[in-house]
Design an enzyme around this catalytic site. Structure first.
Site, PDB file in Angstrom:
ATOM      1  CG  HIS A   1      -5.028-111.468 -69.970  1.00 39.23           C
ATOM      2  ND1 HIS A   1      -5.818-111.733 -71.077  1.00 39.23           N
ATOM      3  CD2 HIS A   1      -4.197-112.530 -69.851  1.00 39.23           C
ATOM      4  CE1 HIS A   1      -5.474-112.895 -71.597  1.00 39.23           C
ATOM      5  NE2 HIS A   1      -4.495-113.402 -70.878  1.00 39.23           N
TER       6      HIS A   1
ATOM      7  CD  GLU B   1      -1.423-111.924 -72.049  1.00 35.95           C
ATOM      8  OE1 GLU B   1      -0.421-112.659 -71.961  1.00 35.95           O
ATOM      9  OE2 GLU B   1      -2.397-112.184 -72.791  1.00 35.95           O
ATOM     10  CD  GLU B   2      -4.629-113.117 -75.398  1.00 37.51           C
ATOM     11  OE1 GLU B   2      -3.594-113.489 -75.980  1.00 37.51           O
ATOM     12  OE2 GLU B   2      -5.263-113.843 -74.615  1.00 37.51           O
TER      13      GLU B   2
ATOM     14  CG  HIS C   1      -4.806-117.496 -78.769  1.00 38.20           C
ATOM     15  ND1 HIS C   1      -3.611-116.904 -79.124  1.00 38.20           N
ATOM     16  CD2 HIS C   1      -5.021-117.156 -77.468  1.00 38.20           C
ATOM     17  CE1 HIS C   1      -3.120-116.238 -78.093  1.00 38.20           C
ATOM     18  NE2 HIS C   1      -3.969-116.380 -77.070  1.00 38.20           N
TER      19      HIS C   1
END
Length: 947
Positions: free
Chosen positions: A156, A200-201, A300
């Site tokens: 992704h 995707e996250e 992240h």
């Protein structure tokens, strides 16, 4: 004869010999651990001898630099920039190849509407519907053999709002571009399909969108490339079954790295994150999840960037993926009949081991049966040898182990009280300190017992009892394996440990034939303290040995010291001899000369069977586990307890292999071990838990107050007992306005709220307060129609206008119904002739609690309709004309997410940060803080309507 005597001295069960061997063993294991963890840094392909692979790496690194120029979540315009860059790169790579096809979901305006359980919380009962407009870039390299099913390679290209996405998942995307480059110049036999997917996250939505693409019907295998850390090495997290694990083993010959302990972490939900692997696996494809797994405190955050990663890290993923993809795409894979999960692990990146979990299950059952048989045979032979061990000897290990465990629990509890987050900074220091102190306490108790009641049988008794402990653990694991349908893939270290113990027991039983050691009836021979070994390092042929001979007569124990000459070449007759032996003392009192082997080598063979292999497997497995999850202590105090439990169990398992031999640890070594243990534990008590290289990760969310944007609340989420409140009070805006900070503890977490600097979400002139950021229009509402039948479903059409927005959520609530009455949701789109039509629609009989909307247009409205059932009382006498209609009102909470780090808005002609409150905490917090998003954006705008 001197040489023979020297060998006997070297290999005798003496304190010095054991201590030296133990130190050498652990030195080798630790050296191998360091080698294994750092070797990938030396593996870059040579620019001269391996020019092709080096060029692939350099191009991948250049692509990664472009992808990570700024945060690029799905909700941002930078996401489109990355999409366009990737599309152009794909076109450039494939321009001269007619066997490659490109499909762009953005251009095709692909969208899906589907019911999706919470992918990150398997226990959630929320009924969720997702609408998603996809911008996946899908590339198909047509293979030369159409009969072979295709291979999917997926990654992704979106990031979270606070991260540059270098590891999550820029490296995966850069690797995919390099693989595409390879296959565009070398046509594979099997078609290879690339899914450069988006979003995707927040729901694995790009992967879900691909399951609606027609090309998926051609696919049987997939490789998912992911980043759940922020660097280091890429690991094979999980794979579908034994077949795919064997394929990896055959394909990846250079630096394989994988461990099924991670797979069990996912299966048991100890790892809360998810990857696209879940989507493809549930669809029925077979594949591999290759991902980075540490450090989680960079994951992240802004530290997931080029600055904090390396080419060596990128190559670890590219190297594995290239080998695996080339092998799969060019081989006619042999399918195995077994679809069982696999136990797998690498050995120092040199070998890759694969075992069918069902085969491991059968091996465990075999050991569960054979082990007790060996113990019973041993007990029978002990009885024939007239070896009678006192109850104190039988209780010695259990006493030392029990007291040591209590001591260990007290130490971990004190560490949690004084420095609960130390594991985040460095788990190896407390782990090593606790292990050394645990061994020290065992040594002290066993040594004291040896002085009070000397015996040479402790080693044998301890091995027996440790095997019983291992047998009980193995029985529990085997029962769980059967109940879990053979999905426990991380328990293999216990099976290996049990196997080592069984080999050691077998050597003692079947080394030689059985003969009685002493024919005297009702007698037993016992040595005085084992320290006597140190007194006579080189036994003389001319000298007899001092034997403390004890005979039981009724209830009396008579002890006599006798200088007994057994043989000119003989030494002590003791428990170190094997139970079955050709070398025996007959009536003549002579011993065969072959007894030297059993006497001098038996203990060392047992040591080598038990300690090196078990310690290696336990230490590597424990280190992998803690390396992956030790940063979880920042999430909640519940995770602190989990890490403590793992460390406690790990310390005990690490110590078990050496406990049978611990009485032979010499004084000098024991003192050194104790001192180092105390120093390391003391360091753990005072060590700073957070630093610039091991920061505290805090989650950020700002909620906009539309009525007064200056009262927009900032919420910071972190673990309980972290010093977050002090940091907030030191922010300039908080100090200047004397803002109150309210912190609330829930479970093991803490949330602190305060009024932060107002956001600048859109470009504006004049009043910078950004009024009317969200406007909700109810275009139609049947609930207000008095002519509607009381039994007919109700419907409403709603439009939500939010500037610069792609992502919103809707939550439905009804006071009159426990279950959501909303049964249908439809997306309405405008046509070219300025008319509206339903483009997607979904019905769900159990009710829809929540809808997540993801659209690609930044300024278009979220336009949808809903249908819900009227509230009809379950009463046969109910008459809507007489009794009136029930409460059919529903409440809709709208939340729209926006904002990413480093983004700007133009306000009154000046570029300003969109989220100055986030910029403030990043700029003015201590350097040992790092920040990430709490939700789908850094800012959420909320409102409610009643229908």
């Amino acid at each position: 004869m001197r040489f023979k005597a020297l060998l006997r001295a070297i290999f005798r069960f003496r304190k010095t010999n054991f201590s030296i061997l133990l130190i050498i063993t652990y030195a080798i294991i630790i050296a191998l651990l360091v080698f294994d963890r750092s070797r990938y840094k030396l593996d870059l392909p040579n620019a001269t001898s391996d020019k092709l692979r080096r060029n692939l790496l350099e191009q991948a690194w250049s692509d990664l630099q472009v992808i990570t120029q700024s945060p690029h979540p799905y909700s941002s315009r930078n996401n489109d920039v990355v999409h366009d860059f990737l599309l152009q790169r794909v076109k450039n790579i494939t321009r001269s190849n007619d066997n490659i096809y490109i499909d762009d979901d953005y251009r095709n305006k692909s969208s899906i509407l589907f019911h999706q359980p919470d992918v990150f919380n398997s226990t959630s009962k929320v009924s969720r519907v997702v609408y998603y407009e996809s911008s996946n870039i899908i590339v198909k390299v047509v293979g030369s053999n159409n009969e072979l099913p295709a291979l999917l390679i997926s990654g992704h290209f979106d990031s979270v709002p606070t991260s540059y996405g270098a590891t999550d998942d820029g490296k995966g995307i850069a690797t995919m571009l390099s693989l595409l480059n390879h296959f565009s110049s070398s046509q594979p036999k099997r078609s290879v399909i690339f899914n450069f997917n988006n979003n995707e996250e927040f729901g694995l939505l790009g992967a879900y969108a691909f399951t609606y693409h027609p090309w998926i019907r051609d696919i049987e295998y997939f490789i998912n490339l992911e980043g759940m850390g922020a660097g280091d090495r890429a690991v094979l997290f999980r794979t579908s079954n034994v077949e795919t694990a064997e394929i990896y083993k055959k394909a990846v010959k250079s630096r394989p790295f994988g461990n099924s302990i991670f797979q069990q972490g996912f299966n048991s939900r100890y790892i809360g994150s998810q990857t696209d692997y879940k989507v493809y696996d549930e669809y029925g494809l077979k594949g591999w999840d290759i991902s980075f797994y540490k450090p989680r405190d960079y994951y992240h955050t802004a530290k997931d960037s080029i600055q904090y990663t390396s080419k060596e890290s990128l190559w670890s993923m590219l190297n594995q993926s290239l080998q695996l993809a080339i092998y799969i795409s060019n081989e006619k894979l042999i399918k195995k009949s077994s679809s069982n999960p696999a136990v797998f692990f690498d050995l120092l990146g040199l070998f890759f081991v694969v075992v069918d979990t069902k085969h491991l299950f059968y091996a465990d059952i075999f050991m569960l049966i054979v082990g007790p048989i060996l113990l019973m045979m041993k007990a029978h032979l002990d009885k024939r040898r007239r070896l009678e061990r006192s109850r104190l000897v039988q209780l010695r290990l259990l006493l030392s182990l029990g007291l040591s465990v209590v001591f260990l629990l007290l130490l971990t509890k004190s560490l949690n009280s004084f420095n609960p987050f130390v594991y985040s900074a460095d788990y190896r220091t407390p782990l090593t300190g606790l292990f050394l102190l645990f061994v020290t306490v065992n040594y002290l108790i066993v040594t004291l017992a040896e002085r009070l009641n000397p015996t040479e049988s402790y080693k044998t008794v301890a091995i027996n009892q440790i095997f019983i402990i291992a047998w009980l653990m193995q029985l529990y694991i085997t029962l769980r394996m059967a109940k879990s349908d053979f999905t426990l893939t991380g328990t293999y270290p216990l099976s290996i440990f049990s196997g080592c113990l069984i080999v050691a027991l077998s050597l003692g039983l079947f080394g030689t034939k059985n003969k009685a050691v002493n024919d005297a009836p009702n007698s037993s021979v016992r040595y005085a303290s084992s320290q006597n070994d140190e007194d006579n390092p080189l036994p003389s042929q001319d000298r007899g040995e001092n034997i403390n001979q004890v005979r039981d007569t009724g209830n009396q124990e008579v002890t006599s010291n006798t200088n007994t000459d057994l043989h000119s070449n003989a030494e002590e007759v003791d428990e170190r001899m094997p139970l079955l032996s050709n070398n025996h003392i007959g009536d003549s009192g002579k011993m065969d000369k072959n007894s030297d082997f059993s006497k001098h080598y038996n203990w060392i063979v047992q040591f080598l069977c038990i300690v090196p292999i078990s310690s290696f497997i336990f230490l590597f497995s424990l280190d992998y586990t803690l390396d992956a999850i030790h940063k979880m202590v920042q999430e909640t105090t519940d995770d602190v307890q989990l890490i403590c439990i793992i460390i406690t169990i790990g310390v005990i398992l690490l110590a078990l292999p050496i406990l049978p031999f611990i009485s032979k640890l010499n004084y000098q070594s024991s003192v050194i071990i104790a001192i180092i243990g105390v120093l390391l534990f003391g360091k753990s008590l005072v060590m700073q838990p957070f630093s610039e290289i091991a920061p505290l990760k805090v989650r950020f969310l700002q909620t906009v107050n539309q009525h007064d944007i200056s009262k927009s609340s900032v919420s910071l989420f972190t673990a309980k007992d972290t010093p977050i409140k002090e940091m907030i009070y030191d922010l300039p805006s908080v100090k200047s306005q004397s803002t109150l900070v309210n912190c609330t503890v829930f479970g093991g977490s803490k949330i602190c709220d305060y009024y932060g600097l107002p956001p600048n979400l859109v470009d504006s002139e004049g009043n910078r307060q950004n009024k009317n950021l969200m406007k909700i229009e109810v275009l139609k509402n049947d609930n207000n129609d008095t002519q509607r039948s009381p039994y007919a479903p109700l419907s409403a059409e709603i439009k939500i206008n939010v500037s610069e927005n792609r992502v919103c959520s809707l939550a439905f609530w009804s006071q009159s119904s426990k279950q959501s009455p909303v049964k249908k949701f439809s997306v309405i789109k405008s046509n070219n002739n300025n008319t509206n039509s339903v483009s997607n629609s979904i019905k769900y009989a159990d009710g829809i609690d929540e809808v997540l909307i993801h659209k690609l247009d930044f300024n278009g409205a979220h336009h949808f309709s809903i249908e819900w059932l009227p509230n009809i009382p379950f009463d046969l006498d109910y008459d809507p004309v007489i009794d009136g209609q029930g409460d059919n009102n529903i409440e809709i909470t709208v939340a729209c997410f926006t904002g990413e780090a480093d983004s700007l808005s133009v306000v009154n002609g000046h570029p300003l940060k969109k989220i100055p409150a986030f910029d403030e905490v990043v700029k003015y917090s201590p350097k040992w803080y790092t920040f990430t998003n709490r939700d789908r954006g850094l800012v959420v705008i909320k409102d409610k309507i009643q229908l």
